[in-house]
Design a protein around this motif. Structure first.
Motif, short mmCIF file in Angstrom:
data_model
loop_
_atom_site.label_atom_id
_atom_site.label_comp_id
_atom_site.label_asym_id
_atom_site.label_seq_id
_atom_site.Cartn_x
_atom_site.Cartn_y
_atom_site.Cartn_z
N LEU A 1 31.23 11.68 30.94
CA LEU A 1 31.77 10.50 31.59
C LEU A 1 33.13 10.14 31.54
O LEU A 1 33.79 10.10 30.41
CB LEU A 1 31.10 9.14 30.94
N LYS A 2 33.62 10.33 32.42
CA LYS A 2 35.35 9.67 32.61
C LYS A 2 35.66 8.44 33.28
O LYS A 2 36.62 8.06 32.80
CB LYS A 2 36.16 11.01 33.74
N ILE A 3 34.88 7.64 33.82
CA ILE A 3 34.88 6.62 34.40
C ILE A 3 33.87 5.38 34.33
O ILE A 3 32.72 5.80 34.71
CB ILE A 3 35.39 6.54 36.13
N MET A 4 34.19 4.44 33.64
CA MET A 4 33.12 3.46 33.18
C MET A 4 33.59 2.10 33.56
O MET A 4 34.52 1.63 33.18
CB MET A 4 32.60 3.41 31.97
N TYR A 5 32.78 1.22 34.41
CA TYR A 5 33.02 -0.12 34.77
C TYR A 5 32.06 -0.94 34.30
O TYR A 5 30.95 -0.60 34.72
CB TYR A 5 33.20 -0.35 36.23
N LEU A 6 32.22 -1.87 33.64
CA LEU A 6 31.16 -2.93 32.86
C LEU A 6 31.61 -4.12 33.49
O LEU A 6 32.44 -4.96 32.65
CB LEU A 6 30.98 -2.80 31.51
N GLU A 7 31.15 -4.73 34.65
CA GLU A 7 31.50 -6.15 35.00
C GLU A 7 30.28 -6.94 34.71
O GLU A 7 29.25 -6.64 35.50
CB GLU A 7 31.85 -5.85 36.59
N ASP A 8 30.54 -8.05 34.03
CA ASP A 8 29.49 -8.92 33.80
C ASP A 8 28.21 -8.70 33.21
O ASP A 8 26.98 -8.64 33.81
CB ASP A 8 29.18 -9.93 34.99
N VAL A 9 28.51 -7.39 32.39
CA VAL A 9 27.53 -6.51 31.82
C VAL A 9 27.16 -7.11 30.31
O VAL A 9 28.07 -7.30 29.47
CB VAL A 9 27.74 -5.15 31.73
N VAL A 10 25.94 -7.56 30.18
CA VAL A 10 25.49 -8.31 28.92
C VAL A 10 24.93 -7.21 27.73
O VAL A 10 24.22 -6.38 28.17
CB VAL A 10 24.10 -9.03 29.26
N LEU A 11 25.91 -7.32 26.86
CA LEU A 11 25.66 -6.21 25.62
C LEU A 11 25.10 -7.03 24.47
O LEU A 11 25.43 -8.26 24.21
CB LEU A 11 26.81 -5.65 25.25
N PRO A 12 24.07 -6.34 23.57
CA PRO A 12 23.48 -7.04 22.60
C PRO A 12 24.13 -7.31 21.41
O PRO A 12 24.02 -8.48 20.54
CB PRO A 12 22.31 -6.13 22.26
N SER A 13 25.34 -6.63 21.09
CA SER A 13 26.23 -6.74 19.80
C SER A 13 27.42 -5.97 19.89
O SER A 13 27.84 -5.21 20.83
CB SER A 13 25.39 -5.93 18.49
N ASP A 14 28.46 -6.42 18.95
CA ASP A 14 29.49 -5.52 18.98
C ASP A 14 29.36 -4.11 18.48
O ASP A 14 30.06 -3.34 19.21
CB ASP A 14 30.37 -6.28 17.41
N ALA A 15 28.49 -3.56 17.88
CA ALA A 15 28.12 -2.39 17.68
C ALA A 15 27.69 -1.49 18.78
O ALA A 15 28.14 -0.50 19.26
CB ALA A 15 27.19 -2.34 16.56
N LYS B 1 36.93 -0.08 32.46
CA LYS B 1 37.20 -1.57 33.02
C LYS B 1 35.92 -2.52 32.51
O LYS B 1 34.92 -2.28 32.61
CB LYS B 1 37.05 -1.59 34.71
N ILE B 2 36.21 -3.67 31.97
CA ILE B 2 35.29 -4.52 31.29
C ILE B 2 35.60 -6.05 31.75
O ILE B 2 36.84 -6.25 31.55
CB ILE B 2 35.64 -4.31 29.63
N CYS B 3 34.76 -6.45 32.14
CA CYS B 3 34.69 -8.03 32.39
C CYS B 3 33.51 -8.40 31.48
O CYS B 3 32.45 -8.46 31.78
CB CYS B 3 34.17 -8.34 34.16
N LEU B 4 34.02 -9.04 30.50
CA LEU B 4 33.17 -9.77 29.29
C LEU B 4 32.19 -10.80 30.05
O LEU B 4 32.45 -11.59 30.71
CB LEU B 4 33.85 -10.22 28.47
N SER B 5 31.02 -10.81 29.74
CA SER B 5 29.88 -11.70 30.21
C SER B 5 29.75 -12.74 29.27
O SER B 5 30.08 -12.58 27.87
CB SER B 5 28.56 -10.93 30.18
N LEU C 1 40.99 7.84 26.06
CA LEU C 1 41.16 6.94 27.03
C LEU C 1 42.61 6.79 27.79
O LEU C 1 43.58 6.72 26.78
CB LEU C 1 40.70 5.63 26.48
N LYS C 2 42.79 6.57 28.95
CA LYS C 2 44.05 6.51 29.50
C LYS C 2 44.47 5.15 30.08
O LYS C 2 45.52 4.78 30.20
CB LYS C 2 44.48 7.71 30.53
N SER C 3 43.27 4.59 30.70
CA SER C 3 43.50 3.31 31.36
C SER C 3 42.47 2.42 31.02
O SER C 3 41.17 2.55 30.97
CB SER C 3 43.50 3.56 32.93
N PHE C 4 42.75 0.99 30.77
CA PHE C 4 41.82 -0.02 30.24
C PHE C 4 42.20 -1.31 30.83
O PHE C 4 43.31 -1.69 30.86
CB PHE C 4 41.90 -0.09 28.63
N VAL C 5 41.28 -1.92 31.60
CA VAL C 5 41.39 -2.90 32.16
C VAL C 5 40.19 -4.13 31.81
O VAL C 5 39.27 -3.63 31.69
CB VAL C 5 41.07 -3.09 33.70
N LEU C 6 41.05 -5.34 31.13
CA LEU C 6 39.99 -6.35 30.41
C LEU C 6 40.21 -7.71 31.32
O LEU C 6 41.28 -8.06 31.66
CB LEU C 6 40.38 -6.39 29.11
#
Length: 270
Positions: free
Chosen positions: A152-166, A182-186, A201-206
């Motif tokens: 995996l080289k590219i990952m977008y998580l937009e309004d994705v619910v995750l169960p924990s910090d871990a 790219k992450i948009c926190l839910s 990692l080379k590019s990070f969008v929050l």
């Protein structure tokens, strides 16, 4: 068939590939061998028909042909049954040579931000050995089973619910060649301390969550090859720390840091 396979991969949408079946009786089922499946639920009268279509397509192909999958669910906010998609999406992610997986939600009656009342589609991630690009929107990732994303080289998580910090940290750390994140926190997940640790990692969008819900979260970045960081849309961070980054480093910031007078909040600048 080989030439059709290459032509469809480059030029034809799934709908166009299906229409070729009327040109010749010999081509009736040829479209089912194509390596890319791109669907929108607006093309089906209900969610069950869309799910059945995906199941039939996958059953015909087996696990060896599909390379790219994109599903857009267009919600009307009333009649969509997103829970129906979990089994077929799991089968798609189990395809051995799948390289690109994209799932997104749209709302024909308004902007994407207006779909908060729509139930998120549940999704299980496990070992996806060939996956290069993963883009998810409005999904609940409550199950991460034997997670491994070695390509995996590219990952977008937009309004994705995750169960924990871990769980959030594991999703990043199990991707050893990840370059773009790219992450948009839910507002609905349980992530309080987001730890982004990656040697590649080379590019990070929050991007934006609603400020009320983002308040109090902390972010730690440990990415020695990180060249570009974008923080956007007014987060309220409790703590933000960069442990490592590349020597050549570009930052785009549109962030509101809320200063507190007591010692309950720890802010670190960079």
């Amino acid at each position: 068939m080989k030439q059709f396979y290459k032509y469809q991969k480059r030029f034809l949408t799934t709908e166009q590939a299906v229409w070729t079946s009327v040109l010749s009786s010999r081509w009736r089922h040829l479209w089912k061998w194509v390596p890319r499946l791109e669907l929108n639920t607006l093309d089906f009268t209900n969610d069950q028909l869309c799910v059945d279509f995906i199941h039939e397509f996958l059953a015909f192909q087996g696990k060896h042909y599909l390379r790219e999958f994109k599903l857009t669910i267009d919600h009307d906010g009333l009649n969509s049954e997103v829970y129906l998609y979990k089994p077929c999406l799991g089968k798609v992610l189990d395809m051995r040579k799948l390289e690109r997986f994209q799932f997104q939600v749209e709302n024909k009656f308004g902007a994407i931000d207006d779909i908060d009342d729509v139930i998120r589609t549940p999704l299980t991630l496990s070992a996806c050995e060939a996956l290069v690009c993963l883009k998810l929107h409005h999904v609940s990732l409550y199950e991460l089973v034997s997670l491994s994303l070695p390509c995996l080289k590219i990952m977008y998580l937009e309004d994705v619910v995750l169960p924990s910090d871990a769980a959030a940290e594991a999703l990043i750390s199990c991707s050893p060649v990840l370059e773009v994140l790219k992450i948009c926190l839910s507002k609905d997940d349980s992530v309080v301390a987001l730890r982004v640790r990656s040697l590649s990692l080379k590019s990070f969008v929050l991007r934006r969550a609603e400020p009320f819900y983002a308040r109090g979260r902390s972010v730690v970045i440990d990415a020695p090859k990180l060249e570009r960081l974008s923080l956007m849309d007014y987060y309220h961070f409790r703590r933000f720390e960069i442990i490592s980054k590349a020597e050549s480093f570009k930052v785009d910031i549109d962030v509101e840091f809320e200063l507190m007078s007591d010692n309950l909040w720890d802010y670190e600048s960079f």
